[in-house]
Design a protein around this motif. Structure first.
Motif, mmCIF file in Angstrom:
data_model
loop_
_atom_site.group_PDB
_atom_site.id
_atom_site.type_symbol
_atom_site.label_atom_id
_atom_site.label_comp_id
_atom_site.label_asym_id
_atom_site.label_seq_id
_atom_site.Cartn_x
_atom_site.Cartn_y
_atom_site.Cartn_z
ATOM 1 N N ALA A 7 -7.547 -27.238 26.738
ATOM 2 C CA ALA A 7 -6.152 -27.616 26.533
ATOM 3 C C ALA A 7 -5.417 -27.469 27.856
ATOM 4 C CB ALA A 7 -5.502 -26.743 25.460
ATOM 5 N N ASN A 8 -4.171 -27.900 27.885
ATOM 6 C CA ASN A 8 -3.357 -27.807 29.084
ATOM 7 C C ASN A 8 -2.402 -26.618 29.026
ATOM 8 O OD1 ASN A 8 -4.574 -30.147 29.897
ATOM 9 N ND2 ASN A 8 -2.719 -31.389 29.955
ATOM 10 N N ILE A 9 -2.144 -26.042 30.190
ATOM 11 C CA ILE A 9 -1.082 -25.057 30.371
ATOM 12 C C ILE A 9 0.013 -25.734 31.186
ATOM 13 C CG2 ILE A 9 -0.458 -22.972 31.677
ATOM 14 C CD1 ILE A 9 -1.684 -22.231 29.066
ATOM 15 N N HIS A 10 1.271 -25.545 30.781
ATOM 16 C CA HIS A 10 2.397 -26.229 31.416
ATOM 17 C C HIS A 10 3.244 -25.220 32.183
ATOM 18 C CE1 HIS A 10 1.774 -30.053 29.134
ATOM 19 N NE2 HIS A 10 1.148 -29.209 28.324
ATOM 20 N N ASP A 26 9.957 -11.478 34.881
ATOM 21 C CA ASP A 26 10.655 -12.667 35.341
ATOM 22 C C ASP A 26 11.071 -13.525 34.151
ATOM 23 O OD1 ASP A 26 11.304 -14.562 37.705
ATOM 24 O OD2 ASP A 26 10.125 -15.808 36.345
ATOM 25 N N ALA A 27 12.349 -13.928 34.126
ATOM 26 C CA ALA A 27 12.859 -14.690 32.990
ATOM 27 C C ALA A 27 12.150 -16.033 32.846
ATOM 28 C CB ALA A 27 14.362 -14.899 33.142
ATOM 29 N N ARG A 28 11.869 -16.690 33.969
ATOM 30 C CA ARG A 28 11.173 -17.972 33.896
ATOM 31 C C ARG A 28 9.766 -17.797 33.343
ATOM 32 N NH1 ARG A 28 13.160 -19.977 39.807
ATOM 33 N NH2 ARG A 28 14.965 -21.218 39.182
ATOM 34 N N ALA A 29 9.072 -16.763 33.808
ATOM 35 C CA ALA A 29 7.713 -16.523 33.322
ATOM 36 C C ALA A 29 7.714 -16.239 31.822
ATOM 37 C CB ALA A 29 7.077 -15.364 34.089
ATOM 38 N N LEU A 30 8.679 -15.468 31.361
ATOM 39 C CA LEU A 30 8.753 -15.162 29.938
ATOM 40 C C LEU A 30 8.953 -16.426 29.111
ATOM 41 C CD1 LEU A 30 10.998 -11.979 30.203
ATOM 42 C CD2 LEU A 30 8.602 -12.011 29.486
ATOM 43 N N GLY A 31 9.867 -17.280 29.559
ATOM 44 C CA GLY A 31 10.090 -18.538 28.845
ATOM 45 C C GLY A 31 8.882 -19.448 28.903
ATOM 46 N N CYS A 32 8.251 -19.497 30.071
ATOM 47 C CA CYS A 32 7.070 -20.337 30.258
ATOM 48 C C CYS A 32 5.927 -19.877 29.361
ATOM 49 C CB CYS A 32 6.658 -20.309 31.729
ATOM 50 S SG CYS A 32 5.201 -21.294 32.117
ATOM 51 N N ALA A 33 5.658 -18.579 29.358
ATOM 52 C CA ALA A 33 4.564 -18.051 28.539
ATOM 53 C C ALA A 33 4.817 -18.301 27.057
ATOM 54 C CB ALA A 33 4.387 -16.557 28.808
ATOM 55 N N ARG A 34 6.039 -18.066 26.615
ATOM 56 C CA ARG A 34 6.350 -18.290 25.193
ATOM 57 C C ARG A 34 6.153 -19.754 24.808
ATOM 58 N NH1 ARG A 34 11.314 -14.546 26.200
ATOM 59 N NH2 ARG A 34 10.509 -12.525 25.453
ATOM 60 N N GLU A 35 6.586 -20.652 25.690
ATOM 61 C CA GLU A 35 6.435 -22.077 25.392
ATOM 62 C C GLU A 35 4.964 -22.473 25.331
ATOM 63 O OE1 GLU A 35 9.026 -25.469 27.063
ATOM 64 O OE2 GLU A 35 7.178 -25.588 28.255
ATOM 65 N N ARG A 58 2.894 -23.915 22.156
ATOM 66 C CA ARG A 58 2.194 -25.205 22.233
ATOM 67 C C ARG A 58 0.765 -25.092 21.721
ATOM 68 N NH1 ARG A 58 3.585 -29.461 25.964
ATOM 69 N NH2 ARG A 58 5.537 -29.101 27.081
ATOM 70 N N LEU A 59 0.116 -23.966 22.051
ATOM 71 C CA LEU A 59 -1.287 -23.778 21.704
ATOM 72 C C LEU A 59 -1.475 -23.256 20.279
ATOM 73 C CD1 LEU A 59 -2.406 -22.179 25.094
ATOM 74 C CD2 LEU A 59 -3.040 -24.448 24.240
ATOM 75 N N GLY A 60 -0.376 -23.035 19.564
ATOM 76 C CA GLY A 60 -0.471 -22.550 18.194
ATOM 77 C C GLY A 60 -0.928 -21.112 18.086
ATOM 78 N N LEU A 61 -0.592 -20.294 19.104
ATOM 79 C CA LEU A 61 -1.073 -18.912 19.142
ATOM 80 C C LEU A 61 0.053 -17.885 18.980
ATOM 81 C CD1 LEU A 61 -3.563 -19.302 22.139
ATOM 82 C CD2 LEU A 61 -4.137 -19.165 19.697
ATOM 83 N N ALA A 62 1.223 -18.333 18.542
ATOM 84 C CA ALA A 62 2.369 -17.426 18.450
ATOM 85 C C ALA A 62 2.141 -16.294 17.457
ATOM 86 C CB ALA A 62 3.624 -18.214 18.070
#
Length: 393
Positions: A176-179, A236-245, A249-253
């Motif tokens: 899969a892709n990581i964004h 880092d706020a950006r990293a937190l948002g990026c990781a959550r997104e 996406r990967l259905g792993l929440a």
């Protein structure tokens, strides 16, 4: 616009003008500014930029891009001449080469940052043939309610990051892709991801901590490998948002929780994973915090707190390149000393050689060190949990 760095002031049309200044690198607003347009030639622009005079562009946007390319060519030509002049001198040590390279990179970045682009509120560029960058800038910066000025070079980085985020980076271990988001290091060096995908999991590893999660790629790999719950941390706020997104996406929440924490979350886990910045040094921009670790703070912090966050018999996985050792920035003895002083022992080490382009590029200034680089996954345990195997390493 919380990350603006004060005001940029200049004279234009016989009047004093000003606008908010934005710099992700944290550089202050230039004190000397001239208005430039399509009539300015590259040699004049290069001379002014070297002198520290910023060029506020009022001409065609695409011509500004061409001018930036011309500045790059002049910088590279100057660097080539400097290398030829030093060819007959005594070779520098790896550490000297690294620090010289870093200084050249910083000087290059500072010179290229002198070409400035104006923005209106809403991230609109009021120039001929300017692209629509509103979505890219909104992703990187958030809303812009007032006009501001930023460097063209930074804007091109924002546009490039937007494309990375839109298309994603293929991760074979996930199929899969990581964004990645702007300012969050992209997992383009897949060898360290493969190490985490292949290393044997500790028995009963139902919980794992991912320290410094970044894009969330390692948390996702652990979850896909069957770890029932992963706590991913970052500051880092950006990293937190990026990781959550990415996790969503990967259905792993349901398996991965992303939380803001300085290194460790509360509690203990049978597996604690960390991929800290690989080089000790001072970052010069936001993205470089994923590469440079001032005074090895994160590396030392992870090792120093690991034993207190491992369950009995648990393992800590340290993913680290030895490039710093080949550059003379850290020794293997220092690393092993930090491991020992933290009450840890090495159970095993899994190594892989990098496959990125610079590793085999003889023209790279750090080729001698990069050609010997090895990335390792160090499996660590608290000393009371294992028999020392350090002599085997």
């Amino acid at each position: 616009m919380s990350d603006t760095m004060g005001q940029l002031n200049w004279q234009e049309g016989g009047a004093a003008r000003s606008a908010s200044w934005r710099s992700e690198s944290g550089w202050p607003a230039p004190k000397k500014v001239v208005v430039a347009d399509d009539t300015m030639n590259a040699d004049t622009a290069y001379r002014l930029a070297l002198e520290g005079t910023a060029l506020l562009w009022r001409g065609d946007f695409q011509n500004a891009r061409q001018l930036l390319s011309a500045l790059v060519r002049r910088i590279e030509h100057k660097s080539d001449r400097a290398r030829r002049a030093k060819a007959g001198k005594a070779p520098a040590t790896p550490s000297e080469q690294f620090h010289r390279h870093r200084l050249q990179q910083l000087q290059r970045a500072r010179t290229l940052a002198m070409l400035l682009i104006p923005f209106e509120a809403g991230h609109v560029i009021p120039l001929r043939r300017a692209p629509d960058v509103r979505e890219a800038c909104l992703e990187a910066y958030g809303p812009a309610e007032t006009p501001y000025v930023s460097s063209l070079r930074e804007l091109l980085g924002v546009i490039g990051a937007h494309e990375w985020r839109r298309k994603g980076v293929r991760i074979p271990a996930l199929d899969a892709n990581i964004h990645p988001w702007y300012g969050v290091f992209s997992p383009v060096r897949g060898e360290y991801v493969e190490l985490v995908a292949q290393a044997p999991l500790p028995k009963a590893a139902k919980l794992a901590f991912d320290i410094g999660a970044g894009t969330g790629v390692l948390s996702a790999v652990l979850a896909r490998r069957g770890v029932e719950r992963v706590l991913a941390t970052d500051m880092d706020a950006r990293a937190l948002g990026c990781a959550r997104e990415n996790i969503a996406r990967l259905g792993l929440a349901a398996q991965v929780e992303v939380i803001q924490a300085d290194l460790f979350p509360e509690g203990r886990a049978p597996l604690v994973v960390c991929n800290p910045p690989w080089l000790p040094g001072k970052p010069s921009s936001a993205i470089e915090y994923a590469i440079y670790d001032p005074d090895s703070r994160m590396l030392k912090g992870f090792l120093g707190g690991l034993a207190q966050h491992l369950e009995p018999g648990g393992e800590g996985w340290l993913i680290l390149s030895d490039l710093a050792e080949h550059l003379g920035l850290r020794t293997r003895e220092q690393l092993l000393g930090w491991i020992r002083d933290a009450g840890l022992d090495v159970v095993a080490r899994h190594d892989v050689r990098p496959t990125h382009g610079k590793a085999s590029d003889p023209d790279d200034p750090l080729h001698a060190a990069r050609s010997r680089e090895v990335t390792s996954l160090w499996r660590l345990r608290a000393i009371e949990d294992c028999t020392s195997r350090r002599s085997a390493l």
